[in-house]
Write an enzyme that holds these catalytic residues in place. Structure first.
Site, PDB file in Angstrom:
ATOM      1  N   ASP A 100       0.372   7.586   9.595  1.00  0.00           N
ATOM      2  CA  ASP A 100       1.075   8.037  10.804  1.00  0.00           C
ATOM      3  C   ASP A 100       0.582   7.387  12.105  1.00  0.00           C
ATOM      4  O   ASP A 100       0.952   7.833  13.175  1.00  0.00           O
ATOM      5  CB  ASP A 100       0.969   9.566  10.976  1.00  0.00           C
ATOM      6  CG  ASP A 100       2.072  10.275  10.219  1.00  0.00           C
ATOM      7  OD1 ASP A 100       2.946   9.560   9.671  1.00  0.00           O
ATOM      8  OD2 ASP A 100       2.073  11.511  10.173  1.00  0.00           O
ATOM      9  N   LYS A 103       2.201   2.095  11.663  1.00  0.00           N
ATOM     10  CA  LYS A 103       2.335   0.790  11.000  1.00  0.00           C
ATOM     11  C   LYS A 103       3.800   0.390  10.836  1.00  0.00           C
ATOM     12  O   LYS A 103       4.204  -0.714  11.207  1.00  0.00           O
ATOM     13  CB  LYS A 103       1.652   0.806   9.620  1.00  0.00           C
ATOM     14  CG  LYS A 103       0.167   1.107   9.680  1.00  0.00           C
ATOM     15  CD  LYS A 103      -0.454   1.174   8.293  1.00  0.00           C
ATOM     16  CE  LYS A 103       0.012   2.359   7.465  1.00  0.00           C
ATOM     17  NZ  LYS A 103      -0.476   3.661   7.971  1.00  0.00           N
ATOM     18  N   THR A 104       4.573   1.310  10.270  1.00  0.00           N
ATOM     19  CA  THR A 104       5.981   1.008  10.012  1.00  0.00           C
ATOM     20  C   THR A 104       6.749   0.795  11.314  1.00  0.00           C
ATOM     21  O   THR A 104       7.531  -0.155  11.440  1.00  0.00           O
ATOM     22  CB  THR A 104       6.619   2.147   9.183  1.00  0.00           C
ATOM     23  OG1 THR A 104       5.845   2.302   7.997  1.00  0.00           O
ATOM     24  CG2 THR A 104       8.055   1.830   8.815  1.00  0.00           C
ATOM     25  N   HIS A 148      -1.857  -0.624   2.130  1.00  0.00           N
ATOM     26  CA  HIS A 148      -2.993  -0.637   1.223  1.00  0.00           C
ATOM     27  C   HIS A 148      -2.665  -1.319  -0.093  1.00  0.00           C
ATOM     28  O   HIS A 148      -3.433  -2.119  -0.588  1.00  0.00           O
ATOM     29  CB  HIS A 148      -3.457   0.793   0.946  1.00  0.00           C
ATOM     30  CG  HIS A 148      -4.438   1.267   1.949  1.00  0.00           C
ATOM     31  ND1 HIS A 148      -4.127   1.353   3.277  1.00  0.00           N
ATOM     32  CD2 HIS A 148      -5.719   1.654   1.833  1.00  0.00           C
ATOM     33  CE1 HIS A 148      -5.191   1.792   3.923  1.00  0.00           C
ATOM     34  NE2 HIS A 148      -6.175   1.980   3.076  1.00  0.00           N
TER      35      HIS A 148
HETATM   36  P1  GTP Z   1       2.479   5.955   7.055  1.00  0.00           P
HETATM   37  O1  GTP Z   1       3.410   4.923   6.516  1.00  0.00           O
HETATM   38  O2  GTP Z   1       2.818   7.366   6.647  1.00  0.00           O
HETATM   39  O3  GTP Z   1       1.015   5.647   6.832  1.00  0.00           O
HETATM   40  O4  GTP Z   1       2.664   5.992   8.647  1.00  0.00           O
HETATM   41  P2  GTP Z   1       2.814   4.775   9.616  1.00  0.00           P
HETATM   42  O5  GTP Z   1       1.473   4.311  10.024  1.00  0.00           O
HETATM   43  O6  GTP Z   1       3.772   3.796   9.089  1.00  0.00           O
HETATM   44  O7  GTP Z   1       3.412   5.510  10.910  1.00  0.00           O
HETATM   45  P3  GTP Z   1       4.924   5.498  11.393  1.00  0.00           P
HETATM   46  O8  GTP Z   1       5.315   4.185  11.921  1.00  0.00           O
HETATM   47  O9  GTP Z   1       5.762   6.125  10.356  1.00  0.00           O
HETATM   48  O10 GTP Z   1       4.777   6.456  12.654  1.00  0.00           O
HETATM   49  C1  GTP Z   1       4.368   7.813  12.530  1.00  0.00           C
HETATM   50  C2  GTP Z   1       4.910   8.602  13.700  1.00  0.00           C
HETATM   51  O11 GTP Z   1       4.330   8.122  14.907  1.00  0.00           O
HETATM   52  C3  GTP Z   1       6.414   8.481  13.882  1.00  0.00           C
HETATM   53  O12 GTP Z   1       6.916   9.729  14.261  1.00  0.00           O
HETATM   54  C4  GTP Z   1       6.561   7.472  14.989  1.00  0.00           C
HETATM   55  O13 GTP Z   1       7.743   7.647  15.739  1.00  0.00           O
HETATM   56  C5  GTP Z   1       5.341   7.768  15.832  1.00  0.00           C
HETATM   57  N1  GTP Z   1       4.909   6.604  16.594  1.00  0.00           N
HETATM   58  C6  GTP Z   1       4.671   5.359  16.129  1.00  0.00           C
HETATM   59  N2  GTP Z   1       4.315   4.534  17.114  1.00  0.00           N
HETATM   60  C7  GTP Z   1       4.329   5.267  18.259  1.00  0.00           C
HETATM   61  C8  GTP Z   1       4.058   4.978  19.628  1.00  0.00           C
HETATM   62  O14 GTP Z   1       3.727   3.855  20.025  1.00  0.00           O
HETATM   63  N3  GTP Z   1       4.154   6.010  20.493  1.00  0.00           N
HETATM   64  C9  GTP Z   1       4.519   7.256  20.118  1.00  0.00           C
HETATM   65  N4  GTP Z   1       4.602   8.185  21.046  1.00  0.00           N
HETATM   66  N5  GTP Z   1       4.791   7.568  18.851  1.00  0.00           N
HETATM   67  C10 GTP Z   1       4.700   6.594  17.912  1.00  0.00           C
HETATM   68 MG    MG Z   2       4.661   3.596   7.118  1.00  0.00          MG
END
Ligand code: GTP
Ligand code: MG
Length: 381
Positions: A100, A103-104, A148
């Site tokens: 969270d 990354k995505t 990972h």
């Molecule tokens: P996993 O694949 O589960 O490990 O998560 P991830 O690292 O891919 O995170 P993801 O991109 O799914 O983002 C997780 C949450 O954080 C989402 O609700 C995004 O909208 C939020 N988010 C990501 N980047 C930002 C940012 O720069 N600012 C804010 N405010 N929220 C963000």
């Molecule tokens: Mg992700």
């Protein structure tokens, strides 16, 4: 020492019920009533059980069926290129970080930053990697496989496909368990880290705290006198993404990443699948040489005569130089993710390599099986 039915099941890694069933055939001339604890005195019966057991054993041909290839017919990488043949190549980047932390979101935002994708309307297909092309003409390749998993696969193969790890750390959360885990993995693979401090758009985030706890884990950023680059971004609001990409190209220059764009193609399979629309498709990251239509490739137990190359955004491309990921069509047999890709001279040569690899894996299987058999019989005696 004598073996019980249960011992045999354990040695063969089979269910005990399976051994009972097998015993009906292996010992059909006796009227022994077998229980889990019945001792099998006759090693011949154990041998029979091993023989009848499981598909792995059935698939293995008898020794006289294996064609012995005397001469090594495998494909091998070309010797290192002379320094004058080397040209700079783009960095191949893997994004890692805690759950969270974004990354995505970051990968999606980067994909849309690319001028190429804007020109072609962003018709993206999932091929496990994409390129971001800057207006300056420079390129960065991002591996787009679940962080990972991709990284471990690459590391396991020792392929060294990743040049730089972008460590995403959310500024509101700071350093977390998987942040530390990612640092450890990058260190083990000897891949430099570039920190992307994400979510800086959130109110009240403490960037200094994040930098300090990174330093406690050995990642000392430039702001604290270290040599790790850190860029503050917001993946969501698309802030400073160009700075991040520039930092990556700078990192690439520092590393003097180079490859020979001529000679035989070498690369690694990032993804391979049977696509309902296009058939056997594999994404190849080119590491050396230039991949073109008509190239003959071998990879693991697969081979191809390249029929079509496509970039991550679905455009047909004529050639793929080092560090570029391309979707390759034309596989007769699909390879597996992580397999090394090598170009060979002809289809005949590809067939020879396939035959050699097949006979080698047969031989390995046979050796494994005879080991299992001798272990089982040894224990039975
Ligand atoms: P996993 O694949 O589960 O490990 O998560 P991830 O690292 O891919 O995170 P993801 O991109 O799914 O983002 C997780 C949450 O954080 C989402 O609700 C995004 O909208 C939020 N988010 C990501 N980047 C930002 C940012 O720069 N600012 C804010 N405010 N929220 C963000
Ligand atoms: Mg992700």
């Amino acid at each position: 020492r004598n073996m019980t039915v249960l011992d045999v099941a354990n040695v063969l890694k089979k269910d005990v019920e399976h051994v009972f069933k097998t015993l009906e055939f292996a010992d059909k001339n006796s009227d022994t009533v077998y229980t889990r604890d019945t001792v099998i005195h006759n090693p011949q019966i154990v041998r029979e059980i091993v023989k009848i057991s499981g598909c792995r054993f059935k698939l293995v041909p008898r020794p006289d069926e294996v064609v012995e290839e005397k001469e090594n017919k495998d494909a091998v990488p070309a010797p290192p290129a002379p320094p004058e043949a080397l040209r700079p190549r783009p960095p191949v980047v893997c994004v890692m970080g805690h759950v969270d932390h974004g990354k995505t979101t970051l990968l999606d935002a980067l994909r849309n930053t690319s001028v190429v994708d804007q020109e072609f309307g962003g018709i993206t297909q999932h091929i496990g990697a994409f390129e971001v092309r800057l207006r300056s003409g420079e390129t960065v390749t991002f591996l787009d496989t679940p962080g990972h998993a991709a990284f471990s696969a690459m590391r396991a193969r020792g392929a060294g496909a990743t040049d730089v790890v972008v460590l995403v750390v959310a500024a509101d959360d700071g350093v977390m368990e998987q942040t530390i885990e990612s640092v450890r993995m990058a260190r083990e693979a000897d891949v430099p880290i570039l920190v992307a401090i994400n979510k800086i758009d959130k109110p009240g985030v403490d960037i200094q705290r994040t930098l300090r706890s990174l330093a406690q884990h050995g990642v000392v950023c430039e702001a604290l006198g270290g040599d790790v680059q850190a860029v503050q971004v917001s993946a969501l609001k698309k802030l400073h993404l160009d700075t991040l990409v520039e930092a990556l190209t700078l990192q690439a220059q520092l590393m003097e990443l180079k490859a020979d764009p001529g000679g035989y193609v070498e690369g690694v399979v990032l993804e391979a699948q049977l696509d309902p629309r296009v058939g056997k498709q594999a994404t190849v990251l080119v590491q050396r040489g230039t991949l073109r239509k008509g190239c003959i490739l071998v990879a693991g137990n697969g081979w191809a005569k390249v029929r079509m190359l496509q970039s991550a955004d679905g455009r047909p491309v004529l050639e793929a130089p080092p560090s570029s990921p391309v979707s390759v069509l034309g596989w007769r047999e699909l390879p597996a993710a992580g397999d090394t890709v090598l170009e060979v001279d002809s289809e005949k040569r590809a067939n020879e390599v396939m035959k050699w690899r097949h006979s080698q894996s047969m031989k390995e299987k046979q050796e494994e099986d005879s080991e299992a058999i001798s272990e089982a019989t040894h224990r039975a005696q």
